[in-house]
Design a protein around this motif. Structure first.
Motif, PDB file in Angstrom:
ATOM      1  N   ALA A  81      64.677 -23.256  28.809  1.00  0.00           N
ATOM      2  CA  ALA A  81      63.827 -24.380  28.388  1.00  0.00           C
ATOM      3  C   ALA A  81      64.589 -25.691  28.467  1.00  0.00           C
ATOM      4  O   ALA A  81      65.778 -25.739  28.158  1.00  0.00           O
ATOM      5  N   GLU A  82      63.870 -26.730  28.869  1.00  0.00           N
ATOM      6  CA  GLU A  82      64.484 -28.057  28.888  1.00  0.00           C
ATOM      7  C   GLU A  82      63.999 -28.826  27.671  1.00  0.00           C
ATOM      8  O   GLU A  82      63.039 -29.585  27.743  1.00  0.00           O
ATOM      9  N   GLY A  83      64.621 -28.544  26.541  1.00  0.00           N
ATOM     10  CA  GLY A  83      64.215 -29.179  25.293  1.00  0.00           C
ATOM     11  C   GLY A  83      64.394 -28.210  24.136  1.00  0.00           C
ATOM     12  O   GLY A  83      64.883 -27.089  24.319  1.00  0.00           O
ATOM     13  N   PRO A  84      64.005 -28.617  22.938  1.00  0.00           N
ATOM     14  CA  PRO A  84      64.259 -27.805  21.757  1.00  0.00           C
ATOM     15  C   PRO A  84      63.514 -26.457  21.771  1.00  0.00           C
ATOM     16  O   PRO A  84      62.406 -26.349  22.286  1.00  0.00           O
ATOM     17  N   MET A 119      73.126 -15.500  21.041  1.00  0.00           N
ATOM     18  CA  MET A 119      72.779 -15.162  22.433  1.00  0.00           C
ATOM     19  C   MET A 119      72.145 -16.329  23.194  1.00  0.00           C
ATOM     20  O   MET A 119      72.009 -16.273  24.413  1.00  0.00           O
ATOM     21  N   PHE A 120      71.722 -17.378  22.476  1.00  0.00           N
ATOM     22  CA  PHE A 120      71.202 -18.550  23.185  1.00  0.00           C
ATOM     23  C   PHE A 120      72.379 -19.282  23.812  1.00  0.00           C
ATOM     24  O   PHE A 120      73.491 -19.292  23.273  1.00  0.00           O
ATOM     25  N   GLU A 121      72.122 -19.900  24.959  1.00  0.00           N
ATOM     26  CA  GLU A 121      73.217 -20.601  25.643  1.00  0.00           C
ATOM     27  C   GLU A 121      73.686 -21.792  24.807  1.00  0.00           C
ATOM     28  O   GLU A 121      72.894 -22.399  24.087  1.00  0.00           O
ATOM     29  N   PRO A 122      74.996 -22.112  24.914  1.00  0.00           N
ATOM     30  CA  PRO A 122      75.555 -23.170  24.062  1.00  0.00           C
ATOM     31  C   PRO A 122      74.901 -24.540  24.250  1.00  0.00           C
ATOM     32  O   PRO A 122      74.910 -25.349  23.335  1.00  0.00           O
ATOM     33  N   HIS A 123      74.309 -24.803  25.427  1.00  0.00           N
ATOM     34  CA  HIS A 123      73.719 -26.138  25.650  1.00  0.00           C
ATOM     35  C   HIS A 123      72.364 -26.291  24.951  1.00  0.00           C
ATOM     36  O   HIS A 123      71.795 -27.378  24.937  1.00  0.00           O
ATOM     37  N   THR A 124      71.826 -25.217  24.382  1.00  0.00           N
ATOM     38  CA  THR A 124      70.470 -25.279  23.817  1.00  0.00           C
ATOM     39  C   THR A 124      70.478 -25.955  22.442  1.00  0.00           C
ATOM     40  O   THR A 124      71.543 -26.194  21.845  1.00  0.00           O
ATOM     41  N   GLU A 125      69.258 -26.209  21.958  1.00  0.00           N
ATOM     42  CA  GLU A 125      69.079 -26.816  20.625  1.00  0.00           C
ATOM     43  C   GLU A 125      68.035 -25.932  19.929  1.00  0.00           C
ATOM     44  O   GLU A 125      66.848 -25.971  20.293  1.00  0.00           O
ATOM     45  N   VAL A 126      68.520 -25.103  18.996  1.00  0.00           N
ATOM     46  CA  VAL A 126      67.659 -24.049  18.455  1.00  0.00           C
ATOM     47  C   VAL A 126      67.347 -24.295  16.981  1.00  0.00           C
ATOM     48  O   VAL A 126      68.247 -24.563  16.179  1.00  0.00           O
ATOM     49  N   TYR A 127      66.054 -24.184  16.639  1.00  0.00           N
ATOM     50  CA  TYR A 127      65.595 -24.231  15.250  1.00  0.00           C
ATOM     51  C   TYR A 127      65.092 -22.825  14.907  1.00  0.00           C
ATOM     52  O   TYR A 127      64.525 -22.148  15.773  1.00  0.00           O
ATOM     53  N   LEU A 166      78.001 -21.686  15.253  1.00  0.00           N
ATOM     54  CA  LEU A 166      76.944 -21.775  16.271  1.00  0.00           C
ATOM     55  C   LEU A 166      76.361 -23.194  16.263  1.00  0.00           C
ATOM     56  O   LEU A 166      75.354 -23.478  15.626  1.00  0.00           O
ATOM     57  N   ARG A 167      77.018 -24.080  17.005  1.00  0.00           N
ATOM     58  CA  ARG A 167      76.647 -25.496  16.951  1.00  0.00           C
ATOM     59  C   ARG A 167      75.288 -25.774  17.591  1.00  0.00           C
ATOM     60  O   ARG A 167      74.696 -26.827  17.354  1.00  0.00           O
ATOM     61  N   HIS A 168      74.822 -24.848  18.407  1.00  0.00           N
ATOM     62  CA  HIS A 168      73.504 -25.076  19.029  1.00  0.00           C
ATOM     63  C   HIS A 168      72.357 -24.802  18.053  1.00  0.00           C
ATOM     64  O   HIS A 168      71.204 -25.104  18.365  1.00  0.00           O
ATOM     65  N   VAL A 169      72.662 -24.225  16.880  1.00  0.00           N
ATOM     66  CA  VAL A 169      71.601 -23.990  15.890  1.00  0.00           C
ATOM     67  C   VAL A 169      71.551 -25.209  14.978  1.00  0.00           C
ATOM     68  O   VAL A 169      72.472 -25.478  14.224  1.00  0.00           O
ATOM     69  N   VAL A 170      70.436 -25.947  15.087  1.00  0.00           N
ATOM     70  CA  VAL A 170      70.409 -27.241  14.403  1.00  0.00           C
ATOM     71  C   VAL A 170      69.594 -27.228  13.114  1.00  0.00           C
ATOM     72  O   VAL A 170      69.675 -28.162  12.327  1.00  0.00           O
ATOM     73  N   GLY A 171      68.840 -26.175  12.840  1.00  0.00           N
ATOM     74  CA  GLY A 171      68.084 -26.127  11.589  1.00  0.00           C
ATOM     75  C   GLY A 171      67.483 -24.763  11.331  1.00  0.00           C
ATOM     76  O   GLY A 171      67.049 -24.097  12.271  1.00  0.00           O
ATOM     77  N   LEU A 172      67.511 -24.337  10.057  1.00  0.00           N
ATOM     78  CA  LEU A 172      66.877 -23.075   9.641  1.00  0.00           C
ATOM     79  C   LEU A 172      65.976 -23.397   8.458  1.00  0.00           C
ATOM     80  O   LEU A 172      66.422 -24.045   7.507  1.00  0.00           O
ATOM     81  N   TYR A 173      64.734 -22.936   8.501  1.00  0.00           N
ATOM     82  CA  TYR A 173      63.757 -23.325   7.476  1.00  0.00           C
ATOM     83  C   TYR A 173      62.943 -22.126   7.021  1.00  0.00           C
ATOM     84  O   TYR A 173      62.616 -21.253   7.832  1.00  0.00           O
ATOM     85  N   LYS A 174      62.587 -22.151   5.740  1.00  0.00           N
ATOM     86  CA  LYS A 174      61.650 -21.138   5.241  1.00  0.00           C
ATOM     87  C   LYS A 174      60.233 -21.630   5.543  1.00  0.00           C
ATOM     88  O   LYS A 174      59.803 -22.647   5.001  1.00  0.00           O
ATOM     89  N   MET A 175      59.556 -20.920   6.416  1.00  0.00           N
ATOM     90  CA  MET A 175      58.170 -21.283   6.783  1.00  0.00           C
ATOM     91  C   MET A 175      57.408 -20.034   7.160  1.00  0.00           C
ATOM     92  O   MET A 175      57.993 -19.063   7.660  1.00  0.00           O
ATOM     93  N   ASP A 176      56.106 -20.105   6.954  1.00  0.00           N
ATOM     94  CA  ASP A 176      55.202 -19.044   7.404  1.00  0.00           C
ATOM     95  C   ASP A 176      54.836 -19.322   8.862  1.00  0.00           C
ATOM     96  O   ASP A 176      54.381 -20.431   9.186  1.00  0.00           O
ATOM     97  N   ALA A 200      59.967 -27.157  23.539  1.00  0.00           N
ATOM     98  CA  ALA A 200      59.864 -26.775  24.948  1.00  0.00           C
ATOM     99  C   ALA A 200      59.674 -25.267  25.078  1.00  0.00           C
ATOM    100  O   ALA A 200      59.153 -24.778  26.090  1.00  0.00           O
ATOM    101  N   CYS A 201      60.131 -24.534  24.069  1.00  0.00           N
ATOM    102  CA  CYS A 201      59.975 -23.072  24.081  1.00  0.00           C
ATOM    103  C   CYS A 201      59.858 -22.590  22.639  1.00  0.00           C
ATOM    104  O   CYS A 201      60.579 -23.084  21.766  1.00  0.00           O
ATOM    105  N   VAL A 202      58.950 -21.659  22.420  1.00  0.00           N
ATOM    106  CA  VAL A 202      58.818 -21.039  21.102  1.00  0.00           C
ATOM    107  C   VAL A 202      58.962 -19.541  21.301  1.00  0.00           C
ATOM    108  O   VAL A 202      58.197 -18.933  22.065  1.00  0.00           O
TER     109      VAL A 202
END
Ligand SMILES: C[S@@+](CC[C@H](N)C(=O)[O-])C[C@H]1O[C@@H](n2cnc3c(N)ncnc32)[C@H](O)[C@@H]1O
Length: 240
Positions: free
Chosen positions: A52-55, A69-77, A98-108, A120-122
């Motif tokens: 994906a080209e984007g978050p 397992m996500f590539e280091p250049h990614t931006e993962v929530y 894991l610097r590519h992980v930019v946020g973790l949230y409790k959500m349904d 860009a990808c879910v």
């Protein structure tokens, strides 16, 4: 595109309370139990999503086993309903830097607090069979993915030739709420949903190890109506 429904939905209904209670019980032993068997699916999902080209949004991130397992250049929530699972994901991000992980949230997953078309990808590894209303979750994934972006799913899909079909049926009828997932999951849940959406197109469907028990599905959100041929049903197993 979708097959006839071969399975009735007789599952004892799961609700979010069942799911939260089940994953509070699973959290301390989850990694011991589910690291190996789900690994090929996580790898295939992370590889497809990393293009994906984007978050990227990882829905049902759990203890975060797929995060490295996500590539280091990614931006993962990541989002999850279960706090005990999310706590472990946060510890993993810290421990493994894991610097590519930019946020973790409790959500349904069926009611997320993200704006329309944010990602860009879910992706959702091993989650669709867990939520009480899979179609509502798919609608929500479609809402937050950008036109031109992809929804990437990995989950168990029941097959007529599935060696575990009898076990699936028994588990479904007797212990689904305590397990916290629905063992019997017909393809028609995904296929019928895609058929009802003019903006969604199945671009890949492939069986994964071990033994083709899991299926990777890539669904593209089209900018306009459908214009691409649906891929053929999977015939070969991929051992990722
Ligand atoms: C089988 S685990 C998969 C975890 C992780 N993706 C993995 O591959 O190990 C399913 C996860 O989905 C989460 N989940 C279930 N229902 C959810 C919902 N409605 N919204 C968000 N997360 C949910 C559970 O809490 C659990 O962490």
């Amino acid at each position: 595109m979708s097959e006839a429904t071969d399975y009735s939905r007789e599952t004892e209904s799961l609700d979010n309370c069942d799911v939260e209670a089940a994953y509070a019980r699973w959290a301390p032993i989850y990694d011991l139990t589910f690291t190996a068997v789900f690994k090929p699916g996580r790898r295939a999902l992370a590889s497809a999503s990393s293009k994906a080209e984007g978050p990227i949004l990882d829905v049902g991130v759990g203890t975060g086993l797929e995060l490295p397992m996500f590539e280091p250049h990614t931006e993962v929530y990541g989002v999850d309903l279960s706090e005990p699972m999310l706590r472990r994901a946060a510890q993993r991000v810290e421990r493994e830097k894991l610097r590519h992980v930019v946020g973790l949230y409790k959500m349904d997953a069926t009611r997320m607090a993200f704006a329309d078309a944010s990602f860009a990808c879910v992706c959702a590894p091993y989650v669709l069979t867990v939520v009480p209303e899979p179609e509502a979750m798919l609608d929500e994934l479609a809402r937050v993915v950008r036109p031109g972006g992809e929804i990437v799913l990995v989950n168990h899909v029941s097959r007529k030739d599935d060696p575990l079909a009898v076990l699936d049926t028994w588990l479904d009828r007797h212990v689904a709420p305590r397990l916290g997932w629905r063992p019997q999951f017909p393809w028609s849940i995904i296929g019928d949903w895609i058929d009802q959406r003019a903006d969604m197109q199945l671009v890949e469907r492939r069986l994964l190890a071990p033994f083709g028990l899991f299926t990777l599905s890539r669904i593209k959100r089209l900018p306009v109506g459908k214009d691409v041929e649906a891929p053929a049903e999977p015939t070969a197993l991929e051992y990722a």
